[in-house]
Enzyme design. Structure first.
Site, PDB file in Angstrom:
ATOM      1  CD  GLU A  30      -2.550   2.049   0.236  1.00 25.32           C
ATOM      2  OE1 GLU A  30      -2.799   2.571   0.450  1.00 25.32           O
ATOM      3  OE2 GLU A  30      -2.732   1.001  -0.682  1.00 25.32           O
ATOM      4  CD  GLN A  31      -0.689   5.622  -3.607  1.00 23.00           C
ATOM      5  OE1 GLN A  31       0.487   5.821  -4.328  1.00 23.00           O
ATOM      6  NE2 GLN A  31      -2.144   5.886  -4.003  1.00 23.00           N
ATOM      7  NE  ARG A 104     -15.852   3.989   0.236  1.00 25.93           N
ATOM      8  CZ  ARG A 104     -16.291   3.449  -0.666  1.00 25.93           C
ATOM      9  NH1 ARG A 104     -14.989   2.798  -0.405  1.00 25.93           N
ATOM     10  NH2 ARG A 104     -17.252   3.775  -1.353  1.00 25.93           N
ATOM     11  CE1 TYR A 209     -25.104   3.839   3.308  1.00 23.77           C
ATOM     12  CE2 TYR A 209     -25.946   5.187   1.210  1.00 23.77           C
ATOM     13  CZ  TYR A 209     -25.339   4.617   2.217  1.00 23.77           C
ATOM     14  OH  TYR A 209     -24.376   4.300   1.572  1.00 23.77           O
ATOM     15  CG  ASP A 286     -13.426   0.909  -7.885  1.00 21.94           C
ATOM     16  OD1 ASP A 286     -14.720   0.079  -7.847  1.00 21.94           O
ATOM     17  OD2 ASP A 286     -13.427   1.637  -7.085  1.00 21.94           O
TER      18      ASP A 286
END
Length: 392
Positions: A30-31, A104, A209, A286
């Site tokens: 991970e960067q 998230r 929501y 993605d």
């Protein structure tokens, strides 16, 4: 085998955990210098929560989630209900796993906590990916070359690995953007909002929501525009969201008036690919199939990718990698590509102008809801659920 996963977003973390569950040694690259996840609310349908349960994480995620009872579609000007669908207990009974709405950051924290710290390389920028017949390699910006039997690139919508594998194709602007905000529950308690609401109007739609045990209302106000930055951190001008939704139902405006910090996010997608893998390297999430959020399936599709990838690589040896990745792509490409198309189409239908087209849309939606308890995209939840090897 040894696997390298590039990118520690939701898809990358789920892939690392699924590959570990399949018995492989995984290094997650991970960067950023620490786990961070921008954004706010995210919806997890049963195809995703079933995978979380398989990974032993459903309880941890559910502890910070909201469980919506139902979803109501409404008209923009007066809030008249177009149709209503069951969520909550009805979904869990039908599909065998709950429908959750989460922040998230809470989801990522639960995933990250399950990855052994010794398997993570933070603050590591990937400069390139290559391979030969026996290994795949990740070269870092510092010049280090990491070797593995396979490499999974979950490096997001701006994927450098996708460009390297399949040539330049830039993210596609959807000509829509969204104002995003979180509002404390007590600040909107007087507004008589539906449990989960989608309000449809000309060139606009408005979604709200609950997240974080119903302590926060997640707000997504989508509008058509010719230009917008693809950024989770770009802030809107003060009052911009109110001007964009001027004339809407007072409850919508009441929510927008009570937002504090508002972000302006340009919604981009990626064109579908005919394949995601080359030899020992594959895309996931993605980087493979970034989609508009109008079916609430972007993160769920990445999580299902991870489950199927792990399933296809269970029991595989280094000599099997190419064939296993072919199987993974065959099992996932059609479904993810279909969801990309459905999400784009939903955005168009949500934004129809007042008049015959919108009236016909509302009639279709009402007729569907009269004959079905669950959302049209629930077919995807069921298809994923039927593949017990991938998600059971």
């Amino acid at each position: 085998m040894r696997a390298i996963v590039v990118g520690a977003g939701v898809g990358g973390l789920a892939a690392a955990l699924s590959l570990r569950r399949a018995g492989h040694d995984v290094t997650l690259v991970e960067q950023t210098p620490h786990f961070t996840e921008t954004g706010a609310g995210i919806q997890l349908a049963p195809n995703a929560t079933r995978v979380l349960r398989r990974l032993g994480l459903l309880k941890a995620v559910d502890a910070h989630a909201a469980r919506p009872a139902e979803l109501s579609f409404r008209t923009w000007s007066d809030g008249a209900e177009i149709c209503r669908y069951a969520l909550g207990r009805a979904v869990e009974e039908e599909f065998g796993a709950p429908y959750l709405q989460v922040h998230r950051a809470d989801l990522q924290q639960a995933l990250a906590a399950a990855v052994p710290s010794g398997s993570v390389r933070l603050n590591t920028v990937v400069a390139g990916v290559d391979q030969d017949e026996e290994s795949a390699y990740v070269t870092t910006a510092s010049g280090e070359r990491l070797a593995a039997d396979l490499v999974v690139t979950a490096d997001g919508i701006r994927s450098a690995a996708r460009r390297q594998l399949f040539g330049a194709d830039e993210a596609v602007f959807s000509k829509t953007a969204a104002y995003r905000a979180l509002v404390p529950a007590h600040e909107v308690a007087d507004l008589d909002l539906p449990d989960t609401g989608v309000w449809l109007g000309p060139d606009r739609h408005f979604v709200h929501y609950w997240v974080r045990r119903r302590e926060l209302l997640n707000v997504v106000a989508v509008f058509g525009t010719e230009t917008a930055q693809e950024s989770w951190t770009a802030q809107a001008e003060p009052g911009e969201q109110l001007r964009a939704f001027d004339g809407w139902d007072p409850r919508v405006l009441g929510v927008l008036q009570r937002t504090g910090q508002v972000f302006r996010w340009g919604i981009h997608t990626r064109a579908p690919l005919a394949r995601w893998n080359v030899g020992r390297v594959t895309l996931l999430g993605d980087s493979a199939h970034a989609m508009a959020p109008f079916q609430a399936q972007g993160a769920a599709q990445a999580i299902v990718d991870a489950a199927v990838l792990g399933d296809c690589l269970t029991g595989a040896t280094s000599a099997d990698v190419g064939g296993a990745l072919d199987r993974y792509v065959r099992r996932r490409l059609a479904g993810a590509t279909n969801m990309q198309a459905r999400s784009a189409q939903a955005g168009e239908e949500f934004h129809l102008p007042d008049g015959p087209e919108a009236e016909a849309r509302n009639a279709r939606m009402a007729a569907h809801a009269a004959g079905h308890r669950f959302l049209p995209q629930a077919a995807a939840w069921a298809v994923d659920a039927l593949d017990e090897r991938a998600t059971g």
